[in-house]
Scaffold this motif. Structure first.
Motif, short mmCIF file in Angstrom:
data_model
loop_
_atom_site.label_atom_id
_atom_site.label_comp_id
_atom_site.label_asym_id
_atom_site.label_seq_id
_atom_site.Cartn_x
_atom_site.Cartn_y
_atom_site.Cartn_z
N GLU A 69 37.58 35.43 30.91
CA GLU A 69 38.04 36.72 31.22
C GLU A 69 40.01 36.47 31.21
O GLU A 69 40.60 37.24 31.04
CB GLU A 69 37.73 37.72 31.93
CG GLU A 69 36.22 38.20 31.33
CD GLU A 69 35.81 39.54 32.01
OE1 GLU A 69 36.53 39.96 33.32
OE2 GLU A 69 34.85 39.96 31.61
N ASN A 96 36.83 38.31 42.30
CA ASN A 96 36.90 39.59 41.43
C ASN A 96 36.00 40.24 41.58
O ASN A 96 37.35 41.32 41.08
CB ASN A 96 36.24 38.89 40.27
CG ASN A 96 36.13 39.31 38.62
OD1 ASN A 96 37.81 39.05 38.29
ND2 ASN A 96 35.62 39.86 38.17
N LEU A 124 33.70 35.18 34.00
CA LEU A 124 34.92 36.23 35.01
C LEU A 124 36.22 35.09 34.33
O LEU A 124 37.47 35.69 34.63
CB LEU A 124 34.74 35.99 36.25
CG LEU A 124 33.90 37.39 36.42
CD1 LEU A 124 33.26 36.95 37.75
CD2 LEU A 124 34.20 38.45 36.18
#
Length: 187
Positions: free
Chosen positions: A149, A183, A146
């Motif tokens: 990203e 997230n 995450l």
């Protein structure tokens, strides 16, 4: 260590209690029958149990197997002799002692059952530790993905998780779980 003796006889209880005192420092509890033994086992963990059948072999056999499968080292003394139907109890870790019962045969069975109980406890502890490590590795891996990203490299993401864990005095699992949760909610 906690020990449960299942017997309706005062004489048998005294004999088994004497053997348990030789085997180790046990806090003794007594159940007069299988039903009472089940009730005791619900509220307390026993390291060792000696179940002496009093004629209701099926009930006593069931409680012995149940105790053993829940990590208690269990010794079973049937009212009659050991028959072929009882041999399967060994698969559950129950130690069988046939009559006539001697102090030595009972002592050996109790020592073996205590060893099995300690071994099971150690394995359960190792299993819990391994599950925690796997959960941490999985969560940290997902949290790193995450963070990657969002533009971090894998090394930067790893360092970020480690830094937060140290700065906030939390585990890597807790930090990774927070990253994943934030997230998931788009924060």
């Amino acid at each position: 260590m906690n020990a449960l003796i299942v017997s309706s006889s005062d004489k048998v209880f005294a004999t088994v209690a004497a053997v348990l005192r030789i085997c180790g420092d046990y806090s003794l509890a007594r159940a007069d029958n299988a039903r009472q033994a089940r009730e005791f086992a619900l509220g307390r963990r026993f390291d060792i149990a000696v179940v002496v059948a009093d004629g209701r072999d099926a009930e006593c056999r069931d409680v012995a197997v149940s105790l053993s499968e829940n990590g208690c080292g269990t010794v079973y003394v049937p009212a009659g002799g050991i028959d072929d139907g009882m041999i399967g109890m060994y698969d559950s870790g129950v130690q069988l002692v046939g009559k006539p019962v001697t102090r030595m045969s009972l002592y050996g069975a109790v020592k073996t059952a205590a060893w099995l109980s300690r071994k099971m406890e150690k394995l359960a502890s190792e299993n819990a530790s391994l599950k925690e490590r796997i959960a941490t590795i999985t969560a940290v891996g997902r949290a790193k993905c995450l963070l990657m990203e969002r533009g971090m490299t894998e090394q930067e993401a790893h360092r970020e998780i480690e830094r937060r864990a140290m700065d906030e005095r939390r585990t890597r699992l807790e930090v990774a779980s927070d990253i994943i949760e934030r997230n998931d909610y788009g924060q």
